[in-house]
Scaffold this active site. Structure first.
Site, mmCIF file in Angstrom:
data_model
loop_
_atom_site.group_PDB
_atom_site.id
_atom_site.type_symbol
_atom_site.label_atom_id
_atom_site.label_comp_id
_atom_site.label_asym_id
_atom_site.label_seq_id
_atom_site.Cartn_x
_atom_site.Cartn_y
_atom_site.Cartn_z
ATOM 1 N N ASP A 125 -5.646 -6.825 5.345
ATOM 2 C CA ASP A 125 -5.151 -5.449 5.186
ATOM 3 C C ASP A 125 -5.127 -4.781 6.560
ATOM 4 O OD1 ASP A 125 -4.567 -2.857 4.405
ATOM 5 O OD2 ASP A 125 -6.447 -2.539 3.308
ATOM 6 N N MET A 153 -12.635 3.123 0.227
ATOM 7 C CA MET A 153 -13.226 3.407 1.541
ATOM 8 C C MET A 153 -14.069 4.665 1.367
ATOM 9 S SD MET A 153 -9.885 2.445 3.783
ATOM 10 C CE MET A 153 -8.803 2.495 2.360
ATOM 11 N N ASP A 211 -5.320 2.956 -1.623
ATOM 12 C CA ASP A 211 -6.352 3.251 -0.623
ATOM 13 C C ASP A 211 -7.059 4.554 -0.972
ATOM 14 O OD1 ASP A 211 -6.127 1.110 1.388
ATOM 15 O OD2 ASP A 211 -4.062 1.836 1.561
ATOM 16 N N MET A 234 -10.530 -6.916 6.961
ATOM 17 C CA MET A 234 -9.697 -5.847 7.530
ATOM 18 C C MET A 234 -9.147 -6.305 8.880
ATOM 19 S SD MET A 234 -9.635 -3.338 5.377
ATOM 20 C CE MET A 234 -8.710 -2.195 6.420
ATOM 21 N N MET A 237 -9.930 7.125 -0.028
ATOM 22 C CA MET A 237 -10.726 7.517 1.145
ATOM 23 C C MET A 237 -11.441 8.833 0.848
ATOM 24 S SD MET A 237 -8.039 6.755 4.194
ATOM 25 C CE MET A 237 -7.037 5.258 4.242
ATOM 26 N N SER A 271 0.857 -1.193 0.000
ATOM 27 C CA SER A 271 0.000 0.000 0.000
ATOM 28 C C SER A 271 0.888 1.236 0.000
ATOM 29 C CB SER A 271 -0.867 0.009 1.256
ATOM 30 O OG SER A 271 -1.348 1.323 1.488
ATOM 31 N N HIS A 318 -1.556 -1.754 -3.930
ATOM 32 C CA HIS A 318 -2.820 -1.489 -3.228
ATOM 33 C C HIS A 318 -3.003 0.022 -3.089
ATOM 34 C CE1 HIS A 318 -5.977 -2.653 -0.307
ATOM 35 N NE2 HIS A 318 -5.572 -1.610 0.420
HETATM 36 C C1 DX5 Z 1 -6.073 1.246 6.120
HETATM 37 C C2 DX5 Z 1 -5.687 0.872 4.734
HETATM 38 C C3 DX5 Z 1 -4.501 0.031 4.621
HETATM 39 C C4 DX5 Z 1 -3.214 0.649 5.117
HETATM 40 C C5 DX5 Z 1 -2.303 -0.440 5.534
HETATM 41 O O1 DX5 Z 1 -7.305 1.848 6.086
HETATM 42 O O2 DX5 Z 1 -6.749 0.172 4.113
HETATM 43 O O3 DX5 Z 1 -4.315 -0.437 3.292
HETATM 44 O O4 DX5 Z 1 -2.560 1.423 4.147
HETATM 45 O O5 DX5 Z 1 -1.206 0.125 6.161
HETATM 46 P P1 DX5 Z 1 -0.376 -0.690 7.249
HETATM 47 O O6 DX5 Z 1 0.208 -1.880 6.538
HETATM 48 O O7 DX5 Z 1 0.631 0.281 7.717
HETATM 49 O O8 DX5 Z 1 -1.344 -1.109 8.328
HETATM 50 ZN ZN ZN Z 2 -6.332 -0.769 2.186
#
Ligand code: DX5
Ligand code: ZN
Length: 222
Positions: A176, A68, A35, A137, A37, A9, A33
């Protein structure tokens, strides 16, 4: 259980230099990946669709988009049409699961649903045969760098058992949140085959080598 996929990510990578950051893992990672948001489903805001679209077209790795966002009806097929390998939306964000799954697939990407920690597996058991991937998650969505929730392991194990019992072997099972050399073995032992890792990869001296290390640990776990 089949092969292992490691998907870094870039949430905590250098946001001003994302393509060079992706290049640091492009020879060792399976895909990337992303993310997304919206500041509503989770408190943070990350990429606009236009920014993401440019990244998707420039990235040397295929993109696994994790949406998200509330009401993913609009965005999910757009991310699929933009060329993502996989598009994940949250179960909790909509009531139109089946039509979103269909719209993602119609535009060419793999379709996936994510479950927040408090959402039980039973919520999606009927939908599972239509999915290409299920994301369990292992932190509350919203931030990188949180602690791995080991109490999600029974849910992960139940998902793996459900997939096996119902001969749904083609479905990838992703985790994740908080995945690191300390936690990936447990996640693998409980059935995950697809691993997101953000801070563990991008806080490492060599992100590319960390991807290799995570893969080796997962493979060693069976
Ligand atoms: C959290 C994200 C993850 C995050 C993971 O909401 O969906 O993908 O980037 O980061 P780490 O590996 O640091 O938990
Ligand atoms: Zn994620």
């Amino acid at each position: 259980m089949g092969s292992i996929r490691i998907t870094p990510s870039i949430l905590n990578a250098d946001q001003e230099n994302l393509i060079p950051e992706i290049e640091r893992v492009s020879s060792t990672a399976d895909f990337l990946h992303l993310d997304v948001m919206d500041g509503i489903f989770v408190p943070n805001t990350t990429y606009s669709f236009d920014t993401a679209k440019e990244l998707i077209s420039q990235s040397p790795l295929k993109i696994d988009a994790h949406l998200m966002v509330v009401n993913p009806e609009q965005l999910a097929p757009l991310y699929s049409a933009a060329g993502c390998l996989s598009v994940t939306f949250h179960y909790e964000a909509t009531e139109n699961h089946r039509s979103i799954i269909r719209s993602i697939k119609a535009e060419g990407a793999r379709a996936a649903i994510a479950l927040k920690p408090e959402t039980p597996l039973s919520a999606i058991e009927e939908l599972l045969p239509e999915l290409d991937m299920l994301l369990i998650m292992t932190v509350e969505p919203g931030f990188g760098g949180q602690k791995f929730m080991v109490d999600m392991m029974p849910k992960l194990k139940s998902a793996r058992d459900f997939i096996s019992t119902n001969s749904l072997k083609e479905i990838w099972l992703q985790v994740d949140g908080g995945i690191s050399p300390e936690t990936i073995t447990t996640a693998r032992e409980n059935g995950a085959d697809t691993f997101v890792a953000g801070s563990a990869v991008y806080n490492a001296d060599s992100p590319g080598d960390m991807v290799d290390k995570l893969r080796a640990l997962a493979l060693a776990a069976g």
